[in-house]
Design a protein around this motif. Structure first.
Motif, mmCIF file in Angstrom:
data_model
loop_
_atom_site.group_PDB
_atom_site.id
_atom_site.type_symbol
_atom_site.label_atom_id
_atom_site.label_comp_id
_atom_site.label_asym_id
_atom_site.label_seq_id
_atom_site.Cartn_x
_atom_site.Cartn_y
_atom_site.Cartn_z
ATOM 1 N N MET A 1 0.871 -0.969 0.179
ATOM 2 C CA MET A 1 -0.136 -0.028 -0.080
ATOM 3 C C MET A 1 0.989 1.344 0.018
ATOM 4 O O MET A 1 1.036 1.904 1.076
ATOM 5 C CB MET A 1 -1.138 0.118 1.184
ATOM 6 N N PRO A 2 1.420 1.377 -1.287
ATOM 7 C CA PRO A 2 2.506 2.787 -1.164
ATOM 8 C C PRO A 2 1.785 4.013 -0.850
ATOM 9 O O PRO A 2 2.657 4.967 -0.574
ATOM 10 C CB PRO A 2 2.897 2.600 -2.421
ATOM 11 N N GLU A 3 0.644 4.048 -0.996
ATOM 12 C CA GLU A 3 -0.032 5.412 -0.469
ATOM 13 C C GLU A 3 0.262 5.693 1.056
ATOM 14 O O GLU A 3 0.028 6.695 1.546
ATOM 15 C CB GLU A 3 -1.625 5.445 -0.646
ATOM 16 N N LEU A 4 0.594 4.615 1.788
ATOM 17 C CA LEU A 4 0.706 4.627 3.326
ATOM 18 C C LEU A 4 2.328 4.881 3.457
ATOM 19 O O LEU A 4 2.915 4.471 4.506
ATOM 20 C CB LEU A 4 0.175 3.476 4.178
ATOM 21 N N ILE A 5 2.795 5.488 2.648
ATOM 22 C CA ILE A 5 4.389 5.707 2.663
ATOM 23 C C ILE A 5 5.045 6.233 4.154
ATOM 24 O O ILE A 5 5.818 5.990 4.663
ATOM 25 C CB ILE A 5 4.983 6.562 1.563
ATOM 26 N N ALA A 6 4.463 7.130 4.591
ATOM 27 C CA ALA A 6 4.867 7.817 5.810
ATOM 28 C C ALA A 6 4.731 6.732 7.113
ATOM 29 O O ALA A 6 5.520 6.617 7.901
ATOM 30 C CB ALA A 6 4.325 9.184 6.261
#
Length: 262
Positions: free
Chosen positions: A161-166
């Motif tokens: 889930m790269p959108e949750l990077i932080a």
């Protein structure tokens, strides 16, 4: 308030031990709190703001014959770790600690291009800084042969889930903390390990998972086992790491994603 609970009256593989579970009133934390108590530990159920959830968890533990007490403290700010331990000492009459479970954490849905500096800093403060200083401040309470268990995430090892990077970055830092702290505390016989859940059905994920049948099916499809995980399945692994059975395991990262990683 005096020391809470008589350890000699409990049985189980963790009998006579005291555990602190941060974020212990809800979701995975509740599952962990209940499982450790069922195994005989007296459990400090920490919460930041949801007092009702923490008290319900304590009540559930006590109704099942276990011992627990709620412990309130916000995390992530200056002095928060010291304040938590001061309250823990007060509630236990300085009885000490055997098991620290760093479970409390926050997430974000803001993608890379939109996350604010303030949100980024808050993520690291709660998810990474708080466990660091809770462990540091807790060393004088943690008995030799004790356990530190950090709740990480499968996202620290794979860009599922790269959108949750932080968020994933905070858990990656927590994994480094686990690895290196295990070397520091090894001479005292204290083990330090991480458990890494995948998608778990909790009150925090419920809205996303139950948005539609398709959303639930998509979440289940991430796992090789073909379903969404439950808090008790993470709690079972934490219980193992808290017990003597795991005495030769330290610095490890335990995949509890149901086979969700590539």
């Amino acid at each position: 308030m005096g020391a809470l609970g008589a350890t000699e009256q409990r049985s189980g593989k963790l009998a006579g031990r005291t555990a602190l579970v941060t974020g212990g009133g809800r979701g995975i934390g509740r599952g962990v709190s209940e499982r450790l108590a069922r195994d005989g530990a007296r459990v400090a159920v920490h919460y930041g703001g949801d007092e009702e959830a923490a008290r319900k968890t304590v009540a559930a533990i006590e109704s099942a014959g276990g011992s627990a007490f709620p412990l309130r403290q916000e995390l992530g700010g200056p002095g928060d770790a010291a304040a938590l331990w001061a309250e823990f000492d007060r509630l236990t009459d300085g009885a000490g600690l055997d098991i620290l479970v760093n479970n409390a954490g926050i997430g974000t849905a803001a993608p890379f291009a939109e996350i604010s500096e303030q949100e980024y800093e808050r993520l690291f403060a709660v998810n990474t800084k708080a466990p660091f200083f809770l462990a540091q401040e807790g060393l004088s309470r943690l008995r030799d042969g004790g356990r530190i268990i950090n709740v990480s995430s499968g996202l620290s090892r794979a860009a599922v889930m790269p959108e949750l990077i932080a968020y994933a970055m905070t858990k990656g830092a927590l994994d480094v903390f686990t690895r290196d702290l295990s070397k520091t505390l090894g001479p005292r016989g204290i083990t330090v390990n991480s458990v890494a859940p995948g998608i778990i059905d909790t009150d925090g994920t419920s809205a996303m998972l139950r948005a539609s049948d398709e959303a639930w099916a998509a979440a289940a499809a991430h796992a090789a086992l073909g379903r969404v995980g439950e808090p008790r399945e993470v709690a079972d692994v934490v219980s193992f790491l808290a017990s003597d059975d795991s005495r030769w395991i330290t610095g490890a990262w335990i995949d509890v994603t149901g086979g969700s990683l590539p």
